[in-house]
Design a protein around this motif. Sequence first.
Motif, short mmCIF file in Angstrom:
data_model
loop_
_atom_site.label_atom_id
_atom_site.label_comp_id
_atom_site.label_asym_id
_atom_site.label_seq_id
_atom_site.Cartn_x
_atom_site.Cartn_y
_atom_site.Cartn_z
N ALA A 46 0.84 -1.21 0.00
CA ALA A 46 0.00 0.00 0.00
C ALA A 46 0.87 1.26 0.00
CB ALA A 46 -0.94 -0.02 1.20
N GLU A 60 0.14 12.56 4.55
CA GLU A 60 -0.36 12.14 5.88
C GLU A 60 -0.71 10.66 5.89
OE1 GLU A 60 -3.49 14.21 8.01
OE2 GLU A 60 -2.74 16.09 7.17
N THR A 61 -1.35 10.23 4.82
CA THR A 61 -1.76 8.82 4.74
C THR A 61 -0.54 7.90 4.73
OG1 THR A 61 -3.85 9.32 3.69
CG2 THR A 61 -2.95 7.14 3.25
N LEU A 116 1.03 4.11 -2.92
CA LEU A 116 0.70 5.51 -2.59
C LEU A 116 1.86 6.41 -3.01
CD1 LEU A 116 -0.79 4.80 0.96
CD2 LEU A 116 -2.07 5.93 -0.87
N THR A 136 0.72 7.78 8.24
CA THR A 136 -0.09 6.93 9.12
C THR A 136 0.23 5.45 8.92
OG1 THR A 136 -1.88 8.54 9.07
CG2 THR A 136 -2.47 6.30 9.72
N LEU A 137 0.24 5.02 7.66
CA LEU A 137 0.51 3.60 7.41
C LEU A 137 1.95 3.22 7.78
CD1 LEU A 137 -1.42 2.89 4.07
CD2 LEU A 137 -2.14 2.44 6.40
N LEU A 185 -2.70 15.51 1.91
CA LEU A 185 -3.38 14.41 2.58
C LEU A 185 -2.69 13.09 2.28
CD1 LEU A 185 -7.12 15.40 2.18
CD2 LEU A 185 -5.95 14.95 4.33
N ARG A 186 -2.21 12.96 1.05
CA ARG A 186 -1.50 11.75 0.67
C ARG A 186 -0.27 11.52 1.56
NH1 ARG A 186 -1.20 8.82 -3.93
NH2 ARG A 186 -3.44 9.05 -3.71
#
Lengths: 514, 514
Positions: free
Chosen positions: B35, B57-58, B39, B61-62, B54-55
Amino acid sequence: MTAYDTIDRKRRRNIVSMEQQFRELHQKMTSYNEAISLLYWDMRTGAPKKGQDLRSETIGTLSSELFAMSTSEEYGKLIAELKKQDGLSIAMQRSVEEADREYQLNAKIPPEEYREFVVLTSKAESVWEEAKEQEDFAMFQPYLEQLVETTRRFVGYWGMKNGSVYNTLLDQYEPGVTTEQLDEVFGQLRERIVPLVKQIQASENQPNTEFLYGHFPKQAQQDFSLEVLNQLGYDFEAGRLDETVHPFMIAVNRGDVRVTTKYDEQDFRTAVFGTIHEAGHALYEQNISSDLSGLPVDGGSSMGIHESQSLFFENFVGRNESFWRHNYEKFLSYAPDSFKEVALNEFLEAINESKPSLIRIEADELTYALHIMIRYELEKGLFDGDYEVKDLPALWNDKYEEYLGIRPEHDGEGVLQDVHWAGGSFGYFPSYALGLLYAAQFKNAMQKDIPNFDELLSKGEIGPVTEWLTEKVHQHGAVKKPLELLEEATGEGLNGNYLAEYLETKYAKIYQLD
Amino acid sequence: MTAYDTIDRKRRRNIVSMEQQFRELHQKMTSYNEAISLLYWDMRTGAPKKGQDLRSETIGTLSSELFAMSTSEEYGKLIAELKKQDGLSIAMQRSVEEADREYQLNAKIPPEEYREFVVLTSKAESVWEEAKEQEDFAMFQPYLEQLVETTRRFVGYWGMKNGSVYNTLLDQYEPGVTTEQLDEVFGQLRERIVPLVKQIQASENQPNTEFLYGHFPKQAQQDFSLEVLNQLGYDFEAGRLDETVHPFMIAVNRGDVRVTTKYDEQDFRTAVFGTIHEAGHALYEQNISSDLSGLPVDGGSSMGIHESQSLFFENFVGRNESFWRHNYEKFLSYAPDSFKEVALNEFLEAINESKPSLIRIEADELTYALHIMIRYELEKGLFDGDYEVKDLPALWNDKYEEYLGIRPEHDGEGVLQDVHWAGGSFGYFPSYALGLLYAAQFKNAMQKDIPNFDELLSKGEIGPVTEWLTEKVHQHGAVKKPLELLEEATGEGLNGNYLAEYLETKYAKIYQLD
């Protein structure tokens, strides 16, 4: 400072901290959703074949993690606590409500049964594919029976809503809408559409549509589709257009709302109207207020409202005479030479042809609602009435004959055509027809605020139209429920007359009915 | 059945179950990695601008979730238990070893200090960007000092390896390689390259390179690059080629190994040699034995071995005369007309031109190793010697003058040119030069097994070459360590002579040296 003040300040501080935790937890889920969306989008648009099996596993792994978060005790407690608080903002209040609805839906099912359901739908989908191919409902029947039974059991866990099993299912897709309302508006609509379909078939003024099937190179279709997307106000800095077998819109994140389309070189309409349809979905997502960013209400109000936006653009903009008055010359510059002989009027009649057909996703604007009503009646009968799964093929065929005057020759073009039931989605179909109804009601209300709607389209100025939709619909995300949005935007509840009138006027002109 | 048998069976059952748990945990981390990779790939290849924040940030997070899994107590215990077992397969043994290495690296750092380090590198990278732009080392100096200090402290937590701080760092990228070995081979190499560079500069036979900079449309470059990828055996059913600002290879999953390239319309070499380079990385990943699927050893043996594969294809295949004998006509069919006047020989001399330059990533095959040696000497001096961060700019410039005969005019084209140190990567640079050395050693050994190497290339038959590399290198993934692979494939350890000989022979011919 009194003792009361101190307690109140503490309480408020406590709420703020709970809200913060809630936001953070939900933001984390949003991140997982972004990853899953992109993994899915990529699989559909160009991921290499040999990576697909592992890709499916990866999507499965992240989905399970997301499910675990969304049903965690921590999240449940937070929701329960926040529900008790006064003084939340409307957006937060509705976010908690939405989160709670989702939480109850998932957490009330015993995990083991949920896992079994996931396995069942996955098996059912492959069996359905095979059964459709083999045109053999009997193959699929036992799976569909299990799916109905499981869904019924789940409704038992959730608790019945609005007085019936099927109303409980409807409410998941279209909160507040019931069979009582649908029976009424679908009934009104059917009484006017069915005779109209017959009149059209009897008309001597059938449009010439032959030229629609001329070879139209993919690249030219894509170039024209991109021009149209731009004109509609789709923001390419927050999205992109790609090619897929089945077109879709996907909101990867708030600043990344993608659309896909399909190019059929023998029928340009697939790409052009498909793109406009998905653009309608995308404009909705792109125009949700940024205040809602990262909250559970940062999305569409319901399936039906979402569909109303795609259908508004597809039908009221994309099939509109004024729209083509502005765009036809441009279209011709991309179209093959064979189109050069076709007058605008002839073109408009052709793209607005109506003809009963067996396949829902190929249906035109007029007959589409009938396809949905048939599915609605069958679903309702399965859950609340006397229908049994084994009777579906015959019921299906009879209803097609009754409403559309045609009868499937086999189940592949009949009861087996849609994937929805195999995926365990019951109560979803009505949203498509609701989309048509909502769109016509919005159009009617918009016309009062923007009387020069057609003039704007004929100049390629879609701005005021999108602004109206943004003000009344888009910006609110899921803060307002579907019927609330409808009421506030149009001043009334669900009403089938606007769609019926629109269709009657439109087709009377094309087919020169009296 | 004796009691011993029973115990032994139980024990084996227990090992199998631990292996299973270990595989499952690692498989889950692999899914997260897939993932994150996608991304990232998407962000570099075409994600819309407005979704980028936002990307990020994502991805953050992962990545945090993945880090938490990789340092979890559960994983640590499993590794510790499996380490104690006899009778594991070699692949499993090495997997546990690799997992342990990674686990120790992460878990031994106090979480708070790790978080601080992440924040520091993130800040340091933005300051570095600004400092490079401003050509001002002083801006970046305090950050670099902190990074060196933090790294030194981390080595304290990890425990020193191979007798020095810098050896500990080296070992993370190139397990088993030490400064003692590097000093020797780099020394040998430098003694032969530095005079060669001077001879070349003094030569009267300088290639004409003017035609290289003619306008070459992007689409034609892409079409030719795709043809070359096919010829090299890159599997398009398990990969794809896209455009990025900085080319890279990314293994999204085992069946999805993507390459990217950059198109410079004023210099086709960027795309063509960039694609071949990344294809070398991709072929490595595509040819790892499927038996290793989902294990920690399912990847390259080391940074240096990975680089040896990309450089093998870039230099020994892509810049080879026979390769172009086969491909030049095809190349001309894509190239602008201006190339039609250029004879193959002239073309070959031009693409193999060597000229000292200040920027590492623009360096040619011959001078590249000197760029690396300078960085290596500075890093070693920083950690094990008497160098201080503040002295780096002057040391850098002096060494460029000494080895390459040119001197940066400012720090932007000097000590500030690479991002590595800002990212906290110390000990990474030598892998680039090791890649060159390994590649030359592999080529030498391969020539014995495939004496008609050039003949094959002149017929476009790369198959036997890739098969040799697959047998000796690719299939083993990280089951074998770099020096072990080298020894088994070539019969000897690290040896700088093969690269030196290759370069001497090659450039003597081009520049007609005596």
